[in-house]
Design a protein around this motif. Structure first.
Motif: not given
Lengths: 307, 274
Positions: B211-213, B215-216, B219
């Protein structure tokens, strides 16, 4: 692996109180009669305050390094770590040979990037994490991070470490005797309250947009992220630290270890493949030579017969 | 808003990433093109610098001085030295005034990330430069030998962001020491890939990572923050590419005084005269 000592690498920005934290953690563990092995990797430290089983200062003279090679303070730290990293596998062997250790605690240099973004820091971290269940503890200065911008920058740095090292991480808000960690910890749960505090400060609309997007990224990072407030001075909060450390050891064993084993397997497989290729080639060369030799013999025989 | 007519780059990045070398190379390269670049050293703890600074904070205050007088350690001393500079902006202004108006300035900063994350010192310094009519671009140097795979790439972006997100200046990430890597093609491929695709290859450790990947990647793509420019000091082309990118960021040259007229304008003028 499960019976091996739990290795804890303590990182944080200069002035966040890492060494004071390690000091307290060491004494808390000792009081609980745990078998602890402590390592100091900060060559520039003046007063350690805890007994270090292994101290980089014993092998490397920081001041002398600066003078002899005309290095600035950062250059000297990096050089000291480089020298230490070349011998680090001996340290791993030493640690493996000791019986009964439950925790290995490592204090890193004050300048965080000399460890987190240097070749030697990477070598040391990887050597440890491939031999022992390893976790990172990221120490945050609660007093400074009351400012939402500093908070975001700090958390971005923590997530950057998480990505780079791919090890379980625990965020510790230090100095709660000076500044309670509630505000910061609340920001991690309540996105809107963080944005409100941020909007009060951002003057630029582009920046506000960027910060909002970054806050969303960090929101993901905060999910299931173990974090707690402690005071390394008074010992407040340390009783919560132990269960978190235990959980992160489990995380290592169930998630990171299989990935590590996979990687090791891949490396081993590729090495075996290379060996097989080499053997095949050697065999081919050998059969070429045999062919040549037999042709030579045949022509020799023919020559003999004709004479 | 002040009318910007002077240009500056402020160079930041982890210790040992090649900031000072970058300053020197840029100065030399510009010299070949007939442009003057002046370098300001803001690191009071620097020992030996490879370039000759045109303005050196060590002339105002050195780390040793501060540590002797105040009993602070190296970190505290560094902060105090920079605070001292900000309290004496006249000294800064005087020396800057001595530079010619169209001189381009490069500022070499100390490595400590704490200066950017915990304190507003560098940000305040940029504000001061703004007030002196400088248009500033931030350069974040990253040692490319560390960017060996997608997750390190993301990690580097996050680190750069943690330093730059408060600065309120445009910023360019420069990958230094590209002359040291053997497989340049691999690096190029990584830089050319969209962040979203890069992250496809990442091992999915946990749903959190995944999930972090995502979203990053969003951005980085949306805010166009993946402008990594490789710098190989042995290759003139890469040096020019960096200069070009930075010049675009700070709109260098847009306030130059000569505006060439095209034919239509001239004809209109002539018509009016009649």
């Amino acid at each position: 692996m499960e019976s091996k000592p739990h290795c804890i690498i303590v990182m944080g920005m200069a002035g966040s109180g890492k060494t004071t934290f390690v000091r307290k953690l060491y004494s808390v563990l000792k009081v609980m009669q745990k078998n602890v092995y402590s390592i100091n990797l900060d060559p520039a430290i003046r007063k350690l305050g805890f007994p270090a089983n292994l101290d980089i200062c014993d092998t490397i003279n920081y001041k002398k390094l600066m003078q002899e090679y005309s290095l600035g303070p950062n250059g000297a730290i990096v050089t000291a770590l480089n020298l230490f990293a070349t011998k680090f596998f001996e340290v791993i062997d030493l640690l493996n040979s000791k019986q009964g250790i439950e925790f290995i605690i490592i204090d890193t240099p004050g300048q965080i990037e000399t460890f987190s973004w240097s070749a030697s820091g990477s070598i040391i971290t990887e050597a440890l994490s491939s031999s022992f269940p390893t976790s990172m503890i990221y120490v945050v200065d609660s007093v400074r991070t009351v400012n939402p911008n500093s908070f975001m920058s700090n958390m971005l740095y923590a997530s950057s470490l998480y990505y780079k090292n791919q090890l379980p991480i625990i965020v510790v808000f230090n100095k709660t005797d000076l500044q309670p960690a509630e505000t910061c910890m609340n920001w991690m749960i309540d996105f809107e309250s963080y944005m409100e505090s941020l909007d009060g400060i951002s003057s630029h609309s582009y920046l506000a947009n960027l910060n909002r997007s970054l806050a969303l990224v960090l929101d993901e990072f905060y999910q299931d992220l173990p974090c707690l407030g402690v005071s390394s001075l008074t010992g407040f909060g340390f009783e919560n630290l132990l269960p978190n450390m235990q959980k992160s050891k489990q995380e290592y064993l169930t998630i990171y270890l299989p990935e590590l084993e996979k990687k090791k397997k891949l490396i081993e497989e590729s090495r075996v493949k290379q060996e097989i290729q080499k053997m095949k080639k050697d065999n081919e060369d050998l059969s070429e030579i045999r062919k040549f030799m037999s042709e030579l013999r045949t022509s020799e025989k023919n020559n003999e017969n004709s004479t | 808003m002040a009318q910007f007519s002077r240009y500056a780059q402020i160079v930041m990045g982890p210790a040992g990433s090649g900031k000072s070398t970058y300053c020197l190379i840029m100065q030399q390269h510009a010299g070949l093109l007939g442009k003057t670049i002046k370098i300001i050293n803001l690191d009071p703890a620097a020992e030996i610098i490879c370039y000759k600074p045109d303005l050196d904070i060590r002339k105002l205050v050195t780390l040793d001085d501060v540590m002797e007088e105040t009993e602070l350690g190296p970190n505290g001393g560094l902060v105090m030295a920079l605070e001292y500079l900000l309290e004496h902006t006249d000294w800064l202004k005087e020396t800057l005034d001595e530079f010619a108006d169209d001189d381009y300035i490069i500022i070499d900063c100390p490595g400590q990330i704490e200066l950017y994350t915990h304190m507003t010192i560098i940000k305040d310094f940029c504000k001061t430069m703004h007030e002196l009519s400088y248009n500033i671009c931030g350069i974040y140097t990253i040692d490319c030998t560390f960017i060996s795979d997608a997750s390190k790439f993301i990690s580097a972006s996050l680190m750069a962001l943690s330093a730059m997100n408060q600065m309120e200046i445009p910023h360019v990430n420069v990958l230094t020491k590209c002359d040291l890597i053997k497989n340049k093609k691999e690096l190029e491929d990584m830089l050319d890939t969209e962040p979203r695709d890069l992250l496809f290859d990442l091992p999915v450790y946990t749903t959190k990572f995944k999930n972090m990947s995502e979203k990053i990647a969003n951005v980085l793509s949306d805010f166009n923050l993946v402008n990594y420019i490789p710098l190989d000091i042995s290759d003139e082309e890469t040096i020019s590419a960096v200069m070009y990118q930075v010049d675009i960021c700070i709109q260098y040259g847009e306030t130059l005084e000569v505006y060439p007229k095209d034919n239509e304008d001239i004809e209109d003028d002539m018509e009016v005269d009649r």
